[in-house]
Design an enzyme around this catalytic site. Structure first.
Site, mmCIF file in Angstrom:
data_model
loop_
_atom_site.group_PDB
_atom_site.id
_atom_site.type_symbol
_atom_site.label_atom_id
_atom_site.label_comp_id
_atom_site.label_asym_id
_atom_site.label_seq_id
_atom_site.Cartn_x
_atom_site.Cartn_y
_atom_site.Cartn_z
ATOM 1 N N CYS A 97 0.861 -1.183 0.000
ATOM 2 C CA CYS A 97 0.000 0.000 0.000
ATOM 3 C C CYS A 97 0.898 1.233 0.000
ATOM 4 O O CYS A 97 2.111 1.123 -0.163
ATOM 5 C CB CYS A 97 -0.952 -0.015 1.201
ATOM 6 S SG CYS A 97 -0.111 0.039 2.791
ATOM 7 N N THR A 98 0.326 2.394 0.210
ATOM 8 C CA THR A 98 1.085 3.640 0.078
ATOM 9 C C THR A 98 2.219 3.754 1.087
ATOM 10 O O THR A 98 3.376 3.959 0.732
ATOM 11 C CB THR A 98 0.151 4.853 0.227
ATOM 12 O OG1 THR A 98 -0.941 4.711 -0.672
ATOM 13 C CG2 THR A 98 0.890 6.151 -0.073
#
Length: 273
Positions: free
Chosen positions: A181-182
């Site tokens: 994810c980010t």
């Protein structure tokens, strides 16, 4: 020298009284004149904050002194203009909302991999790579070969994964599962979910896409496109250089600055080119 240091941070920890911690942080952030958002819950802390280098160092030092936060995960970047309009400190049921019940990511998450070892795992054909972000983020960029669950909310991920897991079991497969994810927080919680569903060989990218883009040279990278970020920069690329996306005024979703699009104006994704 950049006027603002941006710190994206999170830590899964056990906070018996998140309201008290939030009250202290509100007072400190007011004194330091930071901007951004911090979210507190019984499971830990999450947020992105900005200010001068000295101010951010003081705030991070305070957070690291909280119970279980000595190893606080922080990604730094820099900009000339204030990336947030004001400072918010909130208390919620979860620091990132999955809605899947008690998972305890502090002790039951998957195995962390640093960016260099991540490339090795992605090259393994027996690895299933899952992007845990939402569809509008994935559309800006993702890792080569990653599965896009096409979710509109992180709350949609458990149902998607349960259906995906059923297909794997029907095929008699128990692959290695790699998730990203980010900044690391959503994939850390997602790996706790996946392990709770009976999969043991589970990994996630330590520090998320942001650390990968910061540390891995573009020539060695398996990342394609840009990474959506939740501030005025909209997207970043390798070396965390600002990207070329802007936010659509009608629906709030990102799109390339020079790309023509027909926005439906209702938050639907994708924009239709």
């Amino acid at each position: 020298m950049s006027a603002f240091t941006i710190a994206a941070l999170y830590q899964f920890a056990r906070f018996p009284d998140p309201q008290a911690i939030a009250a202290d942080l509100r007072a400190l952030c007011a004194d330091l004149e930071t901007c951004g958002t911090l979210i507190l819950a019984g499971e830990g802390i999450n947020g992105t904050v900005a200010g001068s280098a000295q101010v951010i160092a003081a705030l991070i030092g305070h957070i690291r002194a909280l119970p279980g936060c000595a190893d606080l995960d922080v990604k730094y970047s820099f900009c000339e203009d204030a990336p947030f309009a004001r400072m918010k400190v909130k208390v919620k049921a979860e620091i990132v909302t999955l809605g899947a019940g008690e998972l305890d990511p502090a002790t039951r998450a998957g195995i962390h991999l640093d960016p260099r070892h991540w490339n090795t795992l992605l090259a393994d054909p027996d690895t299933v790579v899952i992007d845990t972000r939402n569809a509008y983020e994935v559309a800006c960029g993702t890792f080569d070969g990653a599965i896009d669950p096409e979710t509109r909310s992180f709350r949609d991920f458990p149902a998607w994964f349960d259906a995906f897991a059923a297909r794997l079991r029907d095929e008699g497969r128990t692959p290695k599962i790699a998730m990203f994810c980010t900044g690391g927080i959503r994939c850390e919680k997602s790996t706790a979910l996946v392990k709770a569903r009976g999969f043991d060989d589970v990994y996630h990218l330590k520090g998320g896409i942001l650390r990968y883009l910061e540390e891995v040279p573009e020539a060695e990278s398996r990342w394609q496109g840009q990474c959506y970020v939740f501030d005025e920069r909209v997207t970043v690329g390798h070396g965390l250089a600002p990207g070329d996306h802007v936010t659509c005024r009608a629906c709030g979703l990102p799109h390339p600055r020079d790309a023509a699009h027909d926005c439906p104006g209702d938050g639907a994704w994708p924009h239709r080119a």
